[in-house]
Write a protein that holds these residues in place. Structure first.
Motif, PDB file in Angstrom:
ATOM      1  N   GLY A 195     -16.250  10.653  67.960  1.00  0.00           N
ATOM      2  CA  GLY A 195     -16.239   9.879  66.719  1.00  0.00           C
ATOM      3  C   GLY A 195     -14.973  10.081  65.919  1.00  0.00           C
ATOM      4  O   GLY A 195     -14.428   9.133  65.344  1.00  0.00           O
ATOM      5  N   ALA A 196     -14.467  11.336  65.896  1.00  0.00           N
ATOM      6  CA  ALA A 196     -13.238  11.622  65.150  1.00  0.00           C
ATOM      7  C   ALA A 196     -12.029  10.923  65.775  1.00  0.00           C
ATOM      8  O   ALA A 196     -11.207  10.329  65.062  1.00  0.00           O
ATOM      9  CB  ALA A 196     -13.009  13.130  65.097  1.00  0.00           C
ATOM     10  N   LEU A 197     -11.915  10.978  67.091  1.00  0.00           N
ATOM     11  CA  LEU A 197     -10.787  10.325  67.763  1.00  0.00           C
ATOM     12  C   LEU A 197     -10.837   8.809  67.578  1.00  0.00           C
ATOM     13  O   LEU A 197      -9.808   8.165  67.344  1.00  0.00           O
ATOM     14  CB  LEU A 197     -10.790  10.670  69.251  1.00  0.00           C
ATOM     15  N   LEU A 198     -12.036   8.248  67.671  1.00  0.00           N
ATOM     16  CA  LEU A 198     -12.179   6.805  67.464  1.00  0.00           C
ATOM     17  C   LEU A 198     -11.829   6.432  66.033  1.00  0.00           C
ATOM     18  O   LEU A 198     -11.170   5.410  65.793  1.00  0.00           O
ATOM     19  CB  LEU A 198     -13.612   6.391  67.800  1.00  0.00           C
ATOM     20  N   SER A 199     -12.244   7.252  65.078  1.00  0.00           N
ATOM     21  CA  SER A 199     -11.921   6.990  63.669  1.00  0.00           C
ATOM     22  C   SER A 199     -10.420   7.020  63.439  1.00  0.00           C
ATOM     23  O   SER A 199      -9.870   6.163  62.738  1.00  0.00           O
ATOM     24  CB  SER A 199     -12.603   8.027  62.776  1.00  0.00           C
ATOM     25  N   PHE A 200      -9.745   8.013  64.012  1.00  0.00           N
ATOM     26  CA  PHE A 200      -8.298   8.114  63.831  1.00  0.00           C
ATOM     27  C   PHE A 200      -7.594   6.884  64.388  1.00  0.00           C
ATOM     28  O   PHE A 200      -6.700   6.318  63.739  1.00  0.00           O
ATOM     29  CB  PHE A 200      -7.767   9.373  64.515  1.00  0.00           C
ATOM     30  N   ALA A 201      -7.995   6.458  65.585  1.00  0.00           N
ATOM     31  CA  ALA A 201      -7.354   5.290  66.199  1.00  0.00           C
ATOM     32  C   ALA A 201      -7.614   4.029  65.388  1.00  0.00           C
ATOM     33  O   ALA A 201      -6.698   3.225  65.163  1.00  0.00           O
ATOM     34  CB  ALA A 201      -7.863   5.121  67.630  1.00  0.00           C
ATOM     35  N   LEU A 202      -8.848   3.834  64.938  1.00  0.00           N
ATOM     36  CA  LEU A 202      -9.182   2.641  64.169  1.00  0.00           C
ATOM     37  C   LEU A 202      -8.464   2.621  62.826  1.00  0.00           C
ATOM     38  O   LEU A 202      -7.974   1.579  62.383  1.00  0.00           O
ATOM     39  CB  LEU A 202     -10.694   2.571  63.952  1.00  0.00           C
ATOM     40  N   SER A 203      -8.402   3.776  62.167  1.00  0.00           N
ATOM     41  CA  SER A 203      -7.744   3.847  60.871  1.00  0.00           C
ATOM     42  C   SER A 203      -6.245   3.592  60.986  1.00  0.00           C
ATOM     43  O   SER A 203      -5.670   2.817  60.213  1.00  0.00           O
ATOM     44  CB  SER A 203      -7.995   5.214  60.228  1.00  0.00           C
ATOM     45  N   PHE A 204      -5.613   4.231  61.958  1.00  0.00           N
ATOM     46  CA  PHE A 204      -4.170   4.063  62.119  1.00  0.00           C
ATOM     47  C   PHE A 204      -3.819   2.627  62.488  1.00  0.00           C
ATOM     48  O   PHE A 204      -2.782   2.105  62.065  1.00  0.00           O
ATOM     49  CB  PHE A 204      -3.656   5.013  63.199  1.00  0.00           C
ATOM     50  N   ASP A 205      -4.666   1.978  63.239  1.00  0.00           N
ATOM     51  CA  ASP A 205      -4.372   0.640  63.775  1.00  0.00           C
ATOM     52  C   ASP A 205      -4.754  -0.483  62.817  1.00  0.00           C
ATOM     53  O   ASP A 205      -4.315  -1.621  63.002  1.00  0.00           O
ATOM     54  CB  ASP A 205      -5.109   0.478  65.110  1.00  0.00           C
ATOM     55  N   ASP A 206      -5.565  -0.198  61.808  1.00  0.00           N
ATOM     56  CA  ASP A 206      -6.131  -1.280  60.997  1.00  0.00           C
ATOM     57  C   ASP A 206      -5.063  -2.022  60.199  1.00  0.00           C
ATOM     58  O   ASP A 206      -4.176  -1.420  59.602  1.00  0.00           O
ATOM     59  CB  ASP A 206      -7.173  -0.720  60.028  1.00  0.00           C
ATOM     60  N   PHE A 207      -5.203  -3.348  60.189  1.00  0.00           N
ATOM     61  CA  PHE A 207      -4.268  -4.182  59.428  1.00  0.00           C
ATOM     62  C   PHE A 207      -4.977  -5.049  58.393  1.00  0.00           C
ATOM     63  O   PHE A 207      -4.561  -5.107  57.236  1.00  0.00           O
ATOM     64  CB  PHE A 207      -3.468  -5.085  60.367  1.00  0.00           C
TER      65      PHE A 207
END
Length: 266
Positions: A195-207
């Motif tokens: 969940g943490a890794l997915l959160s980091f990827a989604l947050s960094f990528d969000d536009f």
């Protein structure tokens, strides 16, 4: 025919490799063009091999600043969403309370809702509250939509846990804190990490959500989008390639650690 028989035996492997190659093709293109030296403003056609962008990845004004901001937001959003999401997941699995079913259903709303609708709703909320758009509004928005992914990942792991392991720890006179730290948390750790890794990827990528609630703040995805209107610097490809390599190394290291642990247990 020998070839047909061989193809039938390896069809699943071939299909998997083709699918993997298709998924990795954009990353390969980004990596190749990180070594390009374009003649104009746009890095869309191969011109000449060069290491200039790799030697000076922060050569474009404000790019590394926006990258640093995105990493900070992703880090704190991951931390907040993981802490809250883990507690919510344990509460939904371990406890019975009123509106539990409704909460379970509402957890999926941020995952199913279109990002434009969520972004506009958050913007309306922040404006009605009189909040100044910027770092904190982006962070709150990112924690909100990352929370659901953490809850789903951790909840799946907690539901598969054997309660007899915790009961055995209690029979051996372990207190609630010891049982949680030595038994429950290690077993739930893979779900929490996922969940943490997915959160980091989604947050960094969000536009989309970030663009609505950023005000004058510019994150890395917003910088890339703005640069695409005027010209795409090669340094963007360099940053993308570096992050891809870091992710690959992280996955390989995780696989190696898992393999060693499996061999030790065997």
């Amino acid at each position: 025919m020998p070839f047909v028989n061989w193809l039938k035996r390896h069809l699943v492997v071939i299909a998997g490799l083709v699918t993997l190659g298709y998924l990795l093709l954009p990353n390969i293109v980004v990596t190749v063009f990180s070594f390009n030296k374009p003649k104009g403003r746009f890095n869309y056609a191969w011109q000449q091999f060069s290491l200039d962008a790799w030697k000076d990845p922060c050569g474009v004004a404000d790019m590394c600043g926006s990258l640093s901001l995105s990493l900070q937001i992703a880090f704190w959003a991951t931390l907040g969403a993981t802490a809250l999401g883990t507690m919510i997941a344990f509460a939904l699995v371990r406890y019975r309370f009123r509106a539990r079913g409704a909460v379970n259903s509402m957890i999926f709303l941020p995952m199913a809702m279109p990002e434009v609708v969520m972004a506009a709703s958050l913007l309306t909320l922040f404006l009605n509250m009189g909040a100044q758009l910027g770092f904190w509004t982006i962070l709150i928005a990112h924690i909100m939509f990352c929370l659901s992914f953490v809850v789903v990942a951790v909840k799946a792991r907690v539901m598969s846990m054997d309660p007899r392991l915790e009961q055995a720890a209690q029979d051996l006179y372990a207190g609630p804190a010891q049982t949680f730290l030595r038994v429950t948390l290690p077993i739930a750790a893979p779900g929490i990490a996922a969940g943490a890794l997915l959160s980091f990827a989604l947050s960094f990528d969000d536009f989309i959500i970030t663009n609505f609630n950023a005000g004058s703040t510019v994150t890395f995805p917003m910088f890339v989008w703005g640069s695409a209107q005027r010209g795409t610097p090669v340094q963007i490809n360099v940053i993308g390639t570096a992050m891809f390599l870091v992710a690959v190394l992280f996955v390989l290291a995780s696989m190696l650690i898992t393999h060693r642990r499996t061999k030790q247990k065997a």
